[in-house]
Write a protein that holds these residues in place. Structure first.
Motif, PDB file in Angstrom:
ATOM      1  N   ARG A  80       1.535   9.459  -1.185  1.00 44.84           N
ATOM      2  CA  ARG A  80       0.578   9.864  -2.225  1.00 44.84           C
ATOM      3  C   ARG A  80       1.231  10.787  -3.240  1.00 44.84           C
ATOM      4  NH1 ARG A  80      -5.463   9.871  -0.236  1.00 44.84           N
ATOM      5  NH2 ARG A  80      -5.787  10.836  -2.257  1.00 44.84           N
ATOM      6  N   THR A  81       0.828  10.587  -4.501  1.00 42.93           N
ATOM      7  CA  THR A  81       1.329  11.439  -5.576  1.00 42.93           C
ATOM      8  C   THR A  81       0.144  12.145  -6.227  1.00 42.93           C
ATOM      9  OG1 THR A  81       1.060   9.693  -7.204  1.00 42.93           O
ATOM     10  CG2 THR A  81       3.189   9.800  -6.065  1.00 42.93           C
ATOM     11  N   MET A 116      -2.049   9.704  -8.055  1.00 44.38           N
ATOM     12  CA  MET A 116      -2.972   8.966  -7.186  1.00 44.38           C
ATOM     13  C   MET A 116      -4.196   9.815  -6.859  1.00 44.38           C
ATOM     14  SD  MET A 116      -0.341   7.194  -4.536  1.00 44.38           S
ATOM     15  CE  MET A 116       0.964   6.107  -5.081  1.00 44.38           C
ATOM     16  N   ASN A 175       0.846  -1.196   0.000  1.00 42.54           N
ATOM     17  CA  ASN A 175       0.000   0.000   0.000  1.00 42.54           C
ATOM     18  C   ASN A 175       0.882   1.248   0.000  1.00 42.54           C
ATOM     19  OD1 ASN A 175      -1.927   1.961   0.307  1.00 42.54           O
ATOM     20  ND2 ASN A 175      -3.078   0.854   1.886  1.00 42.54           N
ATOM     21  N   LEU A 176       0.695   2.085  -0.999  1.00 41.48           N
ATOM     22  CA  LEU A 176       1.539   3.268  -1.151  1.00 41.48           C
ATOM     23  C   LEU A 176       0.849   4.534  -0.664  1.00 41.48           C
ATOM     24  CD1 LEU A 176       2.724   2.349  -4.751  1.00 41.48           C
ATOM     25  CD2 LEU A 176       3.984   1.998  -2.627  1.00 41.48           C
ATOM     26  N   ILE A 177      -0.198   4.373   0.125  1.00 36.18           N
ATOM     27  CA  ILE A 177      -1.004   5.549   0.484  1.00 36.18           C
ATOM     28  C   ILE A 177      -0.207   6.571   1.286  1.00 36.18           C
ATOM     29  CG2 ILE A 177      -1.963   4.625   2.664  1.00 36.18           C
ATOM     30  CD1 ILE A 177      -4.697   5.884   1.588  1.00 36.18           C
TER      31      ILE A 177
END
Lengths: 602, 43
Positions: B16-17, B20, B11-13
């Protein structure tokens, strides 16, 4: 003799239940009188026919509402015939049934405004009103005649109920006999009630739903005459996942991001026939042609025919289902309406005019037909096909040869494919036809004469996949001899996946992996595309192929448009309790309020 | 561009980019239009 099997008690019970049926028939008659101009029922015969079909829905509602009453009436408490006990039963009976009946009476009036039987979703409208009591009072004053009718109905009902009384003579047999016969009769009644609530006793048929009322209608509003309001409320209870959301987004921004209206203006001189195969449980995992990019070690394909057809087709090897169940597949593929938490076709909103591939091709002069080899009405497909506007539905009844019934779901795929082919031979062109297959499914059986012919594979599903692949082969070999074949575009997809053999397909997103294959005998569509694609893209793709020049509602995009799309390829679905929206190299997991996860290839 | 983490394992939350955020916004817009059209019987 009178006391044997508590016969007298059971006779009274049946009489009381029949009284409920009588009252439902009466309330349906009032519904017809009050809403005559909206219902458009043209003759007594039509009225009686629709009323007959309404019995199934009455039965379901009556058994739902009277389950406690039946339980108290039948369980062997010994005191069942006692006066006080009978008084309790009387109150249980009238409390539940009058609540149910009052909803029918509300719709005598409310139907004029709603154009639908009231469902639980109406509560969403009412609950936000601060003046609910005033609203009710106003309703009572304005429609005093409805209240008066309700009171009169209640009085007549009570009088009829009391006309037949239970004998208070003590039970003459022994206690053991009393208990055993009571339990046996109770179990029999429970079985009948379960069948009544489901609509029938067949495993292949889902419990009847609102959409099933359309099975028997030529006009969409007749479904509301067939239904009853207690049923529509009960069956939509806890199905309130269809609620508006705001997210503080304004319409222009939504339109820019979603582009809900599509248009693919182009000229097609000789409009092609279109045949769509929605193949039961036929996940992308099973088809070799779609698995080159997966590089699964020791991968085995079970679809030699489809693999060869794929070399002459346009295939999408990153295609996904928008739903998880068969009943999700039909609305996704044909109307571009995905299902998330609950099936759209089970929602209170399924009974509405829907712009779909069927309605548009009907308007373009196509002959439209839907084939499903299961008992007619299974999965609610017959009802939904009527909502979409198919000219013809062909099911097990029309196939008319139960010797080829698999005993569980429907007619074996091979003979039913051939039935579709010979039926299409009789159609005027252009035609649009869809088949929803049945064999490739639990309990994973194939016709006896083919046992041992197809590889057993590693999971029981593999043998069925091989059989259905064979059915495809037989269909195409027969169809290619027909004059309509050359100008036909075939689209092959699946409703969802099934048993998983390879770990690649256990990955959450790949559990929704389905094939999308477009085959045109004239070689118009070939190649392999690895962009994201989804079931809801199939409808706009077909509209693009037939040269329809007007704007139409579609959340998906054409997969064959030559013009660069303003829409980036995306997939939307629902997994666990969250939405999953994928675009580019990003998967967004959204809980309905906020993003709770992002995943990609970093 | 392809998605490699199909199993949703990382999970890359927390990182955030803008991309996203844009995908989340599209998801919200889709759901808003979807539910409005269905509930308003505008399909």
């Amino acid at each position: 003799m009178q006391q044997f099997f508590r016969v007298q008690e059971y006779k009274v019970l049946i009489y009381r239940l029949l009284l409920v049926y009588l009252m439902y028939a009466f309330s349906r008659f009032l519904f017809f009188i009050y809403n005559y101009s909206f219902l458009e029922i043209d003759s007594v015969v039509e009225y009686l026919k629709l009323s007959y079909h309404g019995l199934a829905f009455d039965t379901a509602a009556i058994f739902y509402l009277n389950s406690l009453f039946v339980l108290l009436s039948m369980l062997p408490f010994v005191i069942n015939t006692h006066k006080i006990y009978q008084k309790i039963i009387f109150y249980v009976y009238f409390t539940t049934n009058l609540i149910g009946m009052s909803f029918n009476f509300v719709d005598l009036i409310y139907y004029k405004f709603n154009y639908n039987r009231t469902t639980i979703s109406e509560w969403d409208v009412v609950k936000n009103e601060d003046n609910r009591f005033e609203m009710f009072a106003r309703f009572a004053v304005s429609y005093w005649h409805v209240f008066l009718l309700f009171i009169l109905t209640t009085v007549v009902w009570i009088v009829l109920y009391k006309k037949v009384k239970i004998s208070t003579k003590p039970y003459s047999k022994g206690v053991l006999s009393y208990v055993l016969t009571s339990v046996a009769c109770f179990l029999l009644m429970i079985t009948l009630m379960v069948g009544g609530i489901r609509g029938d006793f067949r495993k292949s048929t889902r419990p009847i739903n609102l959409v099933d009322a359309n099975r028997h209608t030529s006009k969409i509003q007749h479904a509301d005459f067939i239904l009853n309001t207690p049923f529509t409320i009960i069956r939509t209870f806890n199905k309130k996942t269809f609620k508006k959301v705001s997210y503080d987004l304004k319409k222009p921004e939504v339109d820019r991001l979603v582009q809900p209206l599509k248009a693919y203006p182009n000229t097609v001189k000789n409009k092609p026939n279109i045949v769509v195969f929605i193949t039961e449980s036929y996940g992308r995992e099973y088809i070799g042609a779609f698995n080159d990019p997966t590089q699964i070690k020791d991968y085995v394909s079970y679809t030699p025919f489809l693999d060869s057809l794929a070399t002459k087709s346009l295939i999408f090897n990153k295609a996904y289902a928008n739903g998880r169940k068969s009943i999700h597949g039909m609305s996704s593929v044909l109307a571009g309406i995905p299902s998330f938490k609950d099936a759209f076709t089970s929602s209170p909103y399924a009974n509405q005019d829907i712009e779909s591939v069927v309605s548009i091709l009907n308007s373009e002069g196509y002959d439209t037909s839907f084939f499903h080899g299961a008992p007619n009405g299974s999965m609610g497909f017959l009802g939904f096909s009527n909502i979409l506007g198919f000219d013809n539905y062909y099911g097990k009844t029309e196939f008319n040869n139960d010797a080829l019934f698999d005993g569980v779901w429907g007619i074996w795929d091979d003979p039913f494919f051939q039935f579709m082919k010979t039926t299409l031979d009789t159609k005027t062109t252009p035609f649009f036809s869809t088949i929803f297959t049945v064999t490739s499914h639990e309990p994973y059986i194939i016709p006896k004469e083919y046992e041992g012919v197809f590889p057993k594979g590693d999971v029981p599903m593999h043998q069925c996949v091989g059989y259905t692949d064979f059915a495809f082969k037989q269909f195409f070999e027969a169809a290619k001899k027909e004059p309509w074949f050359q100008n036909t575009i075939f689209i092959i997809t699946a409703d969802h996946s099934n048993q998983i053999r390879y770990s690649e397909y256990r990955k959450l997103m790949n559990r929704l992996a389905v094939p999308i294959m477009i085959y045109s005998p004239n070689g118009e569509f070939t190649g392999v595309k690895s962009e994201l694609a989804q079931q809801i893209d199939i409808y706009p793709t077909i509209i693009d192929m037939v040269g329809y020049n007007k704007p139409f509602r579609s959340w998906g995009r054409s997969l064959v448009s030559e013009k660069p799309s303003k829409m980036d390829p995306f997939v939307v679905s629902f997994i666990g309790q969250n939405y999953m929206y994928s675009e580019g190299n990003i998967i967004c997991i959204f809980d309905g309020v906020k993003a709770v996860g992002f995943y990609d290839d970093q | 561009m392809t998605i490699n983490d199909l199993g949703l394992e990382t999970n890359l939350i927390s990182n955030r980019t803008a991309e996203m955020d844009a995908v989340e916004l599209k998801c919200k817009a889709f759901l808003k239009d979807y539910f409005e059209r269905i509930v308003d019987r505008n399909l």
